[in-house]
Write an enzyme that holds these catalytic residues in place. Sequence first.
Site, PDB file in Angstrom:
ATOM      1  N   ASN A  99      -5.677   8.414  -6.329  1.00  0.00           N
ATOM      2  CA  ASN A  99      -6.083   7.365  -6.461  1.00  0.00           C
ATOM      3  C   ASN A  99      -7.019   7.158  -5.041  1.00  0.00           C
ATOM      4  O   ASN A  99      -6.379   7.020  -3.795  1.00  0.00           O
ATOM      5  CB  ASN A  99      -5.181   6.223  -6.509  1.00  0.00           C
ATOM      6  CG  ASN A  99      -5.881   4.665  -6.433  1.00  0.00           C
ATOM      7  OD1 ASN A  99      -6.834   4.520  -5.759  1.00  0.00           O
ATOM      8  ND2 ASN A  99      -5.050   3.714  -6.964  1.00  0.00           N
ATOM      9  N   LYS A 101      -6.582   4.177  -2.560  1.00  0.00           N
ATOM     10  CA  LYS A 101      -5.237   4.135  -1.858  1.00  0.00           C
ATOM     11  C   LYS A 101      -5.376   4.990  -0.606  1.00  0.00           C
ATOM     12  O   LYS A 101      -5.191   4.810   0.479  1.00  0.00           O
ATOM     13  CB  LYS A 101      -4.093   4.712  -2.567  1.00  0.00           C
ATOM     14  CG  LYS A 101      -3.417   3.940  -3.643  1.00  0.00           C
ATOM     15  CD  LYS A 101      -2.136   4.461  -4.272  1.00  0.00           C
ATOM     16  CE  LYS A 101      -1.462   3.690  -5.369  1.00  0.00           C
ATOM     17  NZ  LYS A 101      -0.336   4.288  -5.755  1.00  0.00           N
ATOM     18  N   ASP A 136       4.171   4.062  -4.394  1.00  0.00           N
ATOM     19  CA  ASP A 136       4.175   3.343  -5.841  1.00  0.00           C
ATOM     20  C   ASP A 136       3.973   2.056  -5.409  1.00  0.00           C
ATOM     21  O   ASP A 136       4.787   1.525  -4.515  1.00  0.00           O
ATOM     22  CB  ASP A 136       5.308   3.695  -6.402  1.00  0.00           C
ATOM     23  CG  ASP A 136       5.088   3.620  -8.012  1.00  0.00           C
ATOM     24  OD1 ASP A 136       4.175   4.541  -8.578  1.00  0.00           O
ATOM     25  OD2 ASP A 136       5.472   2.745  -8.650  1.00  0.00           O
ATOM     26  N   SER A 137       3.156   1.220  -6.087  1.00  0.00           N
ATOM     27  CA  SER A 137       2.865  -0.006  -5.910  1.00  0.00           C
ATOM     28  C   SER A 137       2.579  -0.861  -7.085  1.00  0.00           C
ATOM     29  O   SER A 137       2.238  -0.414  -8.361  1.00  0.00           O
ATOM     30  CB  SER A 137       1.750  -0.139  -4.729  1.00  0.00           C
ATOM     31  OG  SER A 137       0.624   0.540  -5.127  1.00  0.00           O
ATOM     32  N   GLY A 147      -8.325  -2.690  -8.466  1.00  0.00           N
ATOM     33  CA  GLY A 147      -7.177  -3.200  -8.892  1.00  0.00           C
ATOM     34  C   GLY A 147      -7.351  -4.636  -9.123  1.00  0.00           C
ATOM     35  O   GLY A 147      -8.291  -5.351  -9.548  1.00  0.00           O
ATOM     36  N   ASP A 167      -7.073  -6.939  -7.017  1.00  0.00           N
ATOM     37  CA  ASP A 167      -7.539  -7.783  -5.784  1.00  0.00           C
ATOM     38  C   ASP A 167      -8.458  -8.809  -6.031  1.00  0.00           C
ATOM     39  O   ASP A 167      -8.324  -9.670  -5.386  1.00  0.00           O
ATOM     40  CB  ASP A 167      -8.148  -6.733  -4.829  1.00  0.00           C
ATOM     41  CG  ASP A 167      -7.251  -5.762  -3.965  1.00  0.00           C
ATOM     42  OD1 ASP A 167      -6.018  -6.184  -4.133  1.00  0.00           O
ATOM     43  OD2 ASP A 167      -7.562  -4.763  -3.612  1.00  0.00           O
ATOM     44  N   HIS A 176       0.424  -5.440   1.298  1.00  0.00           N
ATOM     45  CA  HIS A 176       1.800  -4.719   0.926  1.00  0.00           C
ATOM     46  C   HIS A 176       1.585  -3.157   1.453  1.00  0.00           C
ATOM     47  O   HIS A 176       2.488  -2.936   2.102  1.00  0.00           O
ATOM     48  CB  HIS A 176       2.079  -4.548  -0.452  1.00  0.00           C
ATOM     49  CG  HIS A 176       0.924  -4.223  -1.348  1.00  0.00           C
ATOM     50  ND1 HIS A 176      -0.484  -4.690  -1.276  1.00  0.00           N
ATOM     51  CD2 HIS A 176       0.724  -3.358  -2.284  1.00  0.00           C
ATOM     52  CE1 HIS A 176      -1.178  -4.007  -2.125  1.00  0.00           C
ATOM     53  NE2 HIS A 176      -0.422  -3.241  -2.769  1.00  0.00           N
ATOM     54  N   ARG A 177       0.619  -2.586   1.352  1.00  0.00           N
ATOM     55  CA  ARG A 177       0.449  -1.254   1.631  1.00  0.00           C
ATOM     56  C   ARG A 177       0.254  -1.087   3.382  1.00  0.00           C
ATOM     57  O   ARG A 177       1.012  -0.221   4.008  1.00  0.00           O
ATOM     58  CB  ARG A 177      -0.901  -0.777   1.253  1.00  0.00           C
ATOM     59  CG  ARG A 177      -1.040   0.931   1.130  1.00  0.00           C
ATOM     60  CD  ARG A 177      -2.035   1.196   0.342  1.00  0.00           C
ATOM     61  NE  ARG A 177      -1.701   1.173  -1.000  1.00  0.00           N
ATOM     62  CZ  ARG A 177      -2.153   0.327  -1.958  1.00  0.00           C
ATOM     63  NH1 ARG A 177      -3.219  -0.482  -1.696  1.00  0.00           N
ATOM     64  NH2 ARG A 177      -1.686   0.353  -3.077  1.00  0.00           N
TER      65      ARG A 177
HETATM   66  P1  IMP Z   1       0.683   3.299  -9.160  1.00  0.00           P
HETATM   67  O1  IMP Z   1      -0.645   4.459  -8.928  1.00  0.00           O
HETATM   68  O2  IMP Z   1       1.522   3.780 -10.307  1.00  0.00           O
HETATM   69  O3  IMP Z   1       1.205   3.153  -8.002  1.00  0.00           O
HETATM   70  O4  IMP Z   1      -0.025   2.186  -9.679  1.00  0.00           O
HETATM   71  C1  IMP Z   1      -0.640   1.037  -8.895  1.00  0.00           C
HETATM   72  C2  IMP Z   1      -1.402   0.144  -9.635  1.00  0.00           C
HETATM   73  O5  IMP Z   1      -0.825  -1.287  -9.165  1.00  0.00           O
HETATM   74  C3  IMP Z   1      -2.828  -0.023  -9.605  1.00  0.00           C
HETATM   75  O6  IMP Z   1      -3.427   0.592 -10.514  1.00  0.00           O
HETATM   76  C4  IMP Z   1      -3.199  -1.526  -9.300  1.00  0.00           C
HETATM   77  O7  IMP Z   1      -3.337  -1.805 -10.668  1.00  0.00           O
HETATM   78  C5  IMP Z   1      -2.023  -2.019  -8.800  1.00  0.00           C
HETATM   79  N1  IMP Z   1      -2.158  -2.161  -7.530  1.00  0.00           N
HETATM   80  C6  IMP Z   1      -1.454  -1.526  -6.303  1.00  0.00           C
HETATM   81  N2  IMP Z   1      -1.683  -1.823  -5.210  1.00  0.00           N
HETATM   82  C7  IMP Z   1      -2.805  -2.671  -5.388  1.00  0.00           C
HETATM   83  C8  IMP Z   1      -3.601  -3.328  -4.392  1.00  0.00           C
HETATM   84  O8  IMP Z   1      -3.697  -2.998  -3.282  1.00  0.00           O
HETATM   85  N3  IMP Z   1      -4.536  -4.005  -5.032  1.00  0.00           N
HETATM   86  C9  IMP Z   1      -4.771  -4.247  -6.228  1.00  0.00           C
HETATM   87  N4  IMP Z   1      -3.985  -3.897  -7.393  1.00  0.00           N
HETATM   88  C10 IMP Z   1      -2.943  -2.865  -6.841  1.00  0.00           C
END
Ligand code: IMP
Length: 201
Positions: free
Chosen positions: A13, A16, A72-73, A154, A156, A181-182
């Site tokens: 990503n 990220k 992971d978020s 995402g 945001d 959060h990050r």
């Molecule tokens: P991961 O890649 O499985 O961690 O999925 C993370 C998903 O959570 C992303 O595809 C977004 O949909 C959402 N997400 C995580 N961090 C953010 C952020 O900083 N802003 C907006 N959406 C986020």
Amino acid sequence: MPELPQLILATRNAHKTEEIRHILGHRFEVLDVRSFPELPEIEETGTTFLENARLKALGISNRIDGWVLADDSGLEVDALGAAPGVWSSSFGGEEGNHQLNNERLMREMAGKTDRNARFRCTLVLAKGGVEKGVFLGTVEGSIAVSPSGNGGFGYDPLFIPADHNATMADLGADVKSRLSHRAKAIQAFVRELETGNLVDF
Ligand code: IMP
């Protein structure tokens, strides 16, 4: 000038990666797994952020030399029983389709008065297939009625951080890199680095 230590993010990503680079400043040379096309895709089969971050950190650090950091978020919405949570990236039905995700979130939140939500980030640091640290970050906020702003990624455009009157996408990269959060999870990682506990970094 001495070479910067390398930090390899277990993500494809680009958003990220850019955000983590921005938050860390010039402490590291930050790469991600797009620089290692031979690496396999790690399936996120866990049911918690921690399980998925571990799968990615250990799965990648088993296969390459160096320090690996996995993020992971996701978004938790109180009125939806903490959904979409670990399934944030496919909430709209198609993995990584942010537009569909936001459309579903707006549909599910139509008419809801409790709009409280939070983003969570779990980072796992690993080297040689061994876990070296877990760092957490959360930002509280609420879900807007309609999307606004072009920054970030995402959810945001639909997330209004607490004590702000604009969405994360409106607030822009500099503000996000201080309050997200990050950002908070990375700050916890940096504090641990500064204690000297991660000796061979
Ligand atoms: P991961 O890649 O499985 O961690 O999925 C993370 C998903 O959570 C992303 O595809 C977004 O949909 C959402 N997400 C995580 N961090 C953010 C952020 O900083 N802003 C907006 N959406 C986020």
